[in-house]
Design a protein around this motif. Sequence first.
Motif, mmCIF file in Angstrom:
data_model
loop_
_atom_site.group_PDB
_atom_site.id
_atom_site.type_symbol
_atom_site.label_atom_id
_atom_site.label_comp_id
_atom_site.label_asym_id
_atom_site.label_seq_id
_atom_site.Cartn_x
_atom_site.Cartn_y
_atom_site.Cartn_z
ATOM 1 N N GLN A 124 24.270 36.745 -5.591
ATOM 2 C CA GLN A 124 25.118 35.555 -5.362
ATOM 3 C C GLN A 124 25.879 35.195 -6.554
ATOM 4 O O GLN A 124 26.570 34.228 -6.393
ATOM 5 C CB GLN A 124 24.495 34.601 -4.312
ATOM 6 C CG GLN A 124 24.024 35.118 -3.223
ATOM 7 C CD GLN A 124 22.481 35.537 -3.218
ATOM 8 O OE1 GLN A 124 22.334 35.869 -4.173
ATOM 9 N NE2 GLN A 124 21.900 35.609 -1.980
ATOM 10 N N ALA A 126 25.802 30.946 -8.277
ATOM 11 C CA ALA A 126 25.186 30.027 -7.538
ATOM 12 C C ALA A 126 23.587 29.767 -7.625
ATOM 13 O O ALA A 126 23.339 28.574 -7.347
ATOM 14 C CB ALA A 126 25.399 30.278 -5.999
ATOM 15 N N TYR A 127 22.945 30.813 -7.711
ATOM 16 C CA TYR A 127 21.376 30.504 -8.019
ATOM 17 C C TYR A 127 20.992 30.592 -9.482
ATOM 18 O O TYR A 127 19.891 30.605 -9.848
ATOM 19 C CB TYR A 127 20.824 31.755 -7.238
ATOM 20 C CG TYR A 127 20.832 31.588 -5.902
ATOM 21 C CD1 TYR A 127 20.151 30.546 -5.159
ATOM 22 C CD2 TYR A 127 21.733 32.450 -5.095
ATOM 23 C CE1 TYR A 127 20.436 30.386 -3.993
ATOM 24 C CE2 TYR A 127 21.742 32.159 -3.728
ATOM 25 C CZ TYR A 127 21.293 30.887 -3.135
ATOM 26 O OH TYR A 127 21.279 30.872 -1.717
ATOM 27 N N PHE A 177 29.601 21.421 -5.550
ATOM 28 C CA PHE A 177 28.915 22.677 -5.083
ATOM 29 C C PHE A 177 27.525 22.494 -5.540
ATOM 30 O O PHE A 177 26.334 22.763 -4.871
ATOM 31 C CB PHE A 177 29.292 23.992 -5.838
ATOM 32 C CG PHE A 177 28.453 25.202 -5.322
ATOM 33 C CD1 PHE A 177 28.777 25.826 -4.052
ATOM 34 C CD2 PHE A 177 27.421 25.638 -5.835
ATOM 35 C CE1 PHE A 177 27.912 26.940 -3.667
ATOM 36 C CE2 PHE A 177 26.656 26.832 -5.855
ATOM 37 C CZ PHE A 177 26.965 27.105 -4.639
ATOM 38 N N MET A 178 27.166 22.186 -6.755
ATOM 39 C CA MET A 178 25.712 22.141 -7.352
ATOM 40 C C MET A 178 25.145 20.719 -6.953
ATOM 41 O O MET A 178 23.830 20.858 -6.508
ATOM 42 C CB MET A 178 25.741 21.957 -8.912
ATOM 43 C CG MET A 178 26.159 23.194 -9.791
ATOM 44 S SD MET A 178 25.434 24.619 -9.022
ATOM 45 C CE MET A 178 23.840 24.629 -9.900
ATOM 46 N N THR A 218 23.915 21.860 -3.462
ATOM 47 C CA THR A 218 22.756 22.734 -3.590
ATOM 48 C C THR A 218 21.368 21.857 -4.224
ATOM 49 O O THR A 218 20.471 22.188 -3.491
ATOM 50 C CB THR A 218 23.255 23.845 -4.705
ATOM 51 O OG1 THR A 218 24.413 24.522 -4.479
ATOM 52 C CG2 THR A 218 22.161 24.970 -4.885
ATOM 53 N N ASN A 219 21.471 21.247 -5.162
ATOM 54 C CA ASN A 219 20.416 20.709 -5.757
ATOM 55 C C ASN A 219 20.086 19.294 -5.190
ATOM 56 O O ASN A 219 19.024 18.668 -5.578
ATOM 57 C CB ASN A 219 20.288 20.784 -7.172
ATOM 58 C CG ASN A 219 20.559 22.331 -7.639
ATOM 59 O OD1 ASN A 219 19.770 23.072 -6.946
ATOM 60 N ND2 ASN A 219 21.290 22.605 -8.630
ATOM 61 N N SER A 236 18.617 17.894 -1.479
ATOM 62 C CA SER A 236 19.267 19.220 -1.767
ATOM 63 C C SER A 236 19.467 19.816 -0.394
ATOM 64 O O SER A 236 18.575 19.436 0.788
ATOM 65 C CB SER A 236 18.006 20.255 -2.301
ATOM 66 O OG SER A 236 18.717 21.433 -2.101
ATOM 67 N N LYS A 265 20.507 22.761 0.331
ATOM 68 C CA LYS A 265 20.743 24.292 0.290
ATOM 69 C C LYS A 265 19.967 24.891 1.394
ATOM 70 O O LYS A 265 20.128 26.146 1.701
ATOM 71 C CB LYS A 265 20.341 24.898 -1.029
ATOM 72 C CG LYS A 265 18.966 24.951 -1.566
ATOM 73 C CD LYS A 265 18.738 25.745 -2.621
ATOM 74 C CE LYS A 265 17.446 25.531 -3.208
ATOM 75 N NZ LYS A 265 17.372 24.597 -4.380
ATOM 76 N N THR A 283 23.835 29.763 2.646
ATOM 77 C CA THR A 283 24.585 30.723 1.794
ATOM 78 C C THR A 283 25.718 29.961 1.051
ATOM 79 O O THR A 283 25.965 29.103 1.197
ATOM 80 C CB THR A 283 25.451 31.861 2.637
ATOM 81 O OG1 THR A 283 26.485 31.159 3.288
ATOM 82 C CG2 THR A 283 24.687 32.648 3.689
ATOM 83 N N PRO A 284 25.748 30.644 -0.385
ATOM 84 C CA PRO A 284 26.766 29.757 -1.195
ATOM 85 C C PRO A 284 28.182 29.618 -0.569
ATOM 86 O O PRO A 284 28.807 28.653 -0.486
ATOM 87 C CB PRO A 284 26.820 30.726 -2.206
ATOM 88 C CG PRO A 284 25.547 31.647 -2.470
ATOM 89 C CD PRO A 284 25.215 31.468 -0.929
ATOM 90 N N ARG A 309 28.298 26.342 1.407
ATOM 91 C CA ARG A 309 28.710 25.312 0.427
ATOM 92 C C ARG A 309 30.083 25.092 -0.088
ATOM 93 O O ARG A 309 30.545 24.278 -0.243
ATOM 94 C CB ARG A 309 27.512 25.251 -0.495
ATOM 95 C CG ARG A 309 26.019 24.961 -0.232
ATOM 96 C CD ARG A 309 25.059 25.141 -1.193
ATOM 97 N NE ARG A 309 24.314 26.411 -0.626
ATOM 98 C CZ ARG A 309 23.819 27.046 -1.519
ATOM 99 N NH1 ARG A 309 23.514 26.879 -2.908
ATOM 100 N NH2 ARG A 309 23.003 28.070 -1.079
#
Length: 170
Positions: A60, A63-64, A133-134, A137-138, A145, A147, A152-153, A156
């Motif tokens: 991905q 993103a990770y 986005f981050m 995600t976090n 978070s 996520k 999936t990215p 987001r």
Amino acid sequence: MAVLKRLLIVLGLAVTPLLIGLLFTYDIIKIEWISFMEIQPSFIAQEAPLPLPARSVPIQGAAYIPELGAPPNPVPADAASLERGKTQFEINCVICHGATGKGNGPFAAFLVEKKPPSLLEGRPLTLSDGEIFMTITNGVGKMPSLKENLPTPEMRWDVVNYVRSLQKGP
Ligand code: HEC
């Protein structure tokens, strides 16, 4: 008598190895038997997953890999993305940030320590797509978070695109 004695000796010879064998099989004397199924890299239930092999790259992309910083937005903000983003925003963000992103979601009243901010003014306007986005995600500060809700990215990024369209206004 001689026959009885011989019988006892024969019995003794037959039974002694059996007794010695039982000492091993009942774990009284522990021996590491070679078991080839165990000698391999594997993980079993409730064990942490294997660490990634060196130099491997998640398919991905950035993103990770949080260390790489805020990634660029790979998803064009077309009508389809905005439509998907709206759906996910309504499921995952509206409860705190409100339907229009003003920070007045139905759950906001219960958040005492830190209110969800309006996404339409101040800092959220200055964040890049990747930083939003981050954030999703976090999490950040008191925001959890998300996520797992948006696994999936792409989901987001759709939400990021939708947040941007909210900021631009109707
Ligand atoms: C449980 C409530 C809650 C949910 C759900 C939630 N947020 Fe937040 N959000 C917050 C709070 C609280 C903050 C302020 C965090 C802080 O500074 O401690 C915040 C901050 C932010 C910020 C600003 C980050 C910054 O660095 O200033 C953005 C952007 C944001 N949220 C976007 C989203 C998006 C997009 C979603 C949905 C995917 C979402 N939030 C879902 C509570 C929530």
